[in-house]
Design a protein around this motif. Sequence first.
Motif, PDB file in Angstrom:
ATOM      1  N   TRP A 103       0.813  -1.217   0.000  1.00 52.97           N
ATOM      2  CA  TRP A 103       0.000   0.000   0.000  1.00 52.97           C
ATOM      3  C   TRP A 103       0.852   1.276   0.000  1.00 52.97           C
ATOM      4  N   ARG A 104       2.184   1.103  -0.054  1.00 55.26           N
ATOM      5  CA  ARG A 104       3.073   2.260   0.054  1.00 55.26           C
ATOM      6  C   ARG A 104       3.335   2.895  -1.306  1.00 55.26           C
ATOM      7  N   GLU A 110       4.224  10.314  -4.280  1.00 53.24           N
ATOM      8  CA  GLU A 110       3.611  11.223  -3.313  1.00 53.24           C
ATOM      9  C   GLU A 110       3.743  12.676  -3.764  1.00 53.24           C
ATOM     10  N   LEU A 157      -6.338   0.450   2.595  1.00 59.33           N
ATOM     11  CA  LEU A 157      -5.032   0.942   2.996  1.00 59.33           C
ATOM     12  C   LEU A 157      -4.412   1.817   1.900  1.00 59.33           C
ATOM     13  N   ARG A 158      -4.612   1.438   0.657  1.00 63.75           N
ATOM     14  CA  ARG A 158      -4.074   2.220  -0.454  1.00 63.75           C
ATOM     15  C   ARG A 158      -4.752   3.595  -0.534  1.00 63.75           C
ATOM     16  N   GLN A 160      -6.130   5.120   1.997  1.00 67.83           N
ATOM     17  CA  GLN A 160      -5.675   5.865   3.178  1.00 67.83           C
ATOM     18  C   GLN A 160      -4.272   6.417   2.967  1.00 67.83           C
ATOM     19  N   LYS A 161      -3.422   5.649   2.305  1.00 67.20           N
ATOM     20  CA  LYS A 161      -2.042   6.103   2.078  1.00 67.20           C
ATOM     21  C   LYS A 161      -2.010   7.348   1.207  1.00 67.20           C
ATOM     22  N   CYS A 164      -2.755  10.114   3.421  1.00 67.34           N
ATOM     23  CA  CYS A 164      -1.572  10.361   4.253  1.00 67.34           C
ATOM     24  C   CYS A 164      -0.539  11.196   3.493  1.00 67.34           C
ATOM     25  N   ALA A 165      -0.394  10.926   2.189  1.00 70.81           N
ATOM     26  CA  ALA A 165       0.564  11.691   1.384  1.00 70.81           C
ATOM     27  C   ALA A 165       0.186  13.170   1.353  1.00 70.81           C
ATOM     28  N   CYS A 233       0.171   9.909  10.197  1.00 70.63           N
ATOM     29  CA  CYS A 233      -0.314   8.737   9.473  1.00 70.63           C
ATOM     30  C   CYS A 233       0.101   7.458  10.232  1.00 70.63           C
ATOM     31  N   LEU A 235       0.138   4.537   8.851  1.00 69.61           N
ATOM     32  CA  LEU A 235       0.767   3.621   7.898  1.00 69.61           C
ATOM     33  C   LEU A 235       2.214   3.998   7.697  1.00 69.61           C
ATOM     34  N   ARG A 236       3.048   3.033   7.652  1.00 66.99           N
ATOM     35  CA  ARG A 236       4.479   3.246   7.432  1.00 66.99           C
ATOM     36  C   ARG A 236       4.983   2.440   6.237  1.00 66.99           C
TER      37      ARG A 236
END
Length: 236
Positions: A103-104, A110, A157-158, A160-161, A164-165, A233, A235-236
């Motif tokens: 998911w990163r 970003e 998760l994707r 949400q990421k 987060c970006a 965030c 997520l890491r």
Amino acid sequence: MLGIHAIRRRGNRDEAEKPFWISFADLMTALMVLFLVVMGVALLAVTKNVTEHERKQEQHRKNIEEILKRFEEAARRHEDIKVDKLRQVIDFGQRAQFAFGDWRLNSQQEEVLRKFVPEILNLANDDLGKSVLKRIVVEGYTDKTGTYLANLNLSLLRSQKVLCAMFATSGPSLLNDDQKEQVRGLFFVGGYSFNDSKDTAEESRRVEMRLEFLGVDETRATPPAVAGNFGDCALR
């Protein structure tokens, strides 16, 4: 004499009845005319309301077409970003694709997102945008490998990421606090597992932004007044 007298009496009775029947006929005629006038006014009012509603619908449709055109023009200034006007989505192509099971996003991906978001916000919050755009839903997708629930979680998760970006505090092209406030009020997160898969698995592992529009005479809801406090965030 009696016969003449009888005829005269009958004639007097007829004359006495005539004014009544003439008045009744006039009354019925007046009522009929009044009924026709009322019905005519009512039909005109209904026709006017229908015509006005149709006019609003047509103008609303044109406004949506116009803002989609503006989004399309903005996307052309950024490599690989496209607007699908038929599906009403912003497609980031390779700029928002994910590795298998991941998911990163990398730093370049970003940065591309953060560079394009201000253009989205400008279009969403001008007079035209406020009149037709309801919200933007960040939708994550997966390929067909794996179970439904696992992929549903991965797609969320994707999505949400991507959010987060936008709220990142380090890296290039960061959003300012005012822009982050606008993102919080306008963007929503959605996950779609492997629904609407693309031709290849790589293309399916993506994120899109779906534009949702207001109905005729509908207004955009005012977001709650919660300044700052964006958090970090998870997520890491």
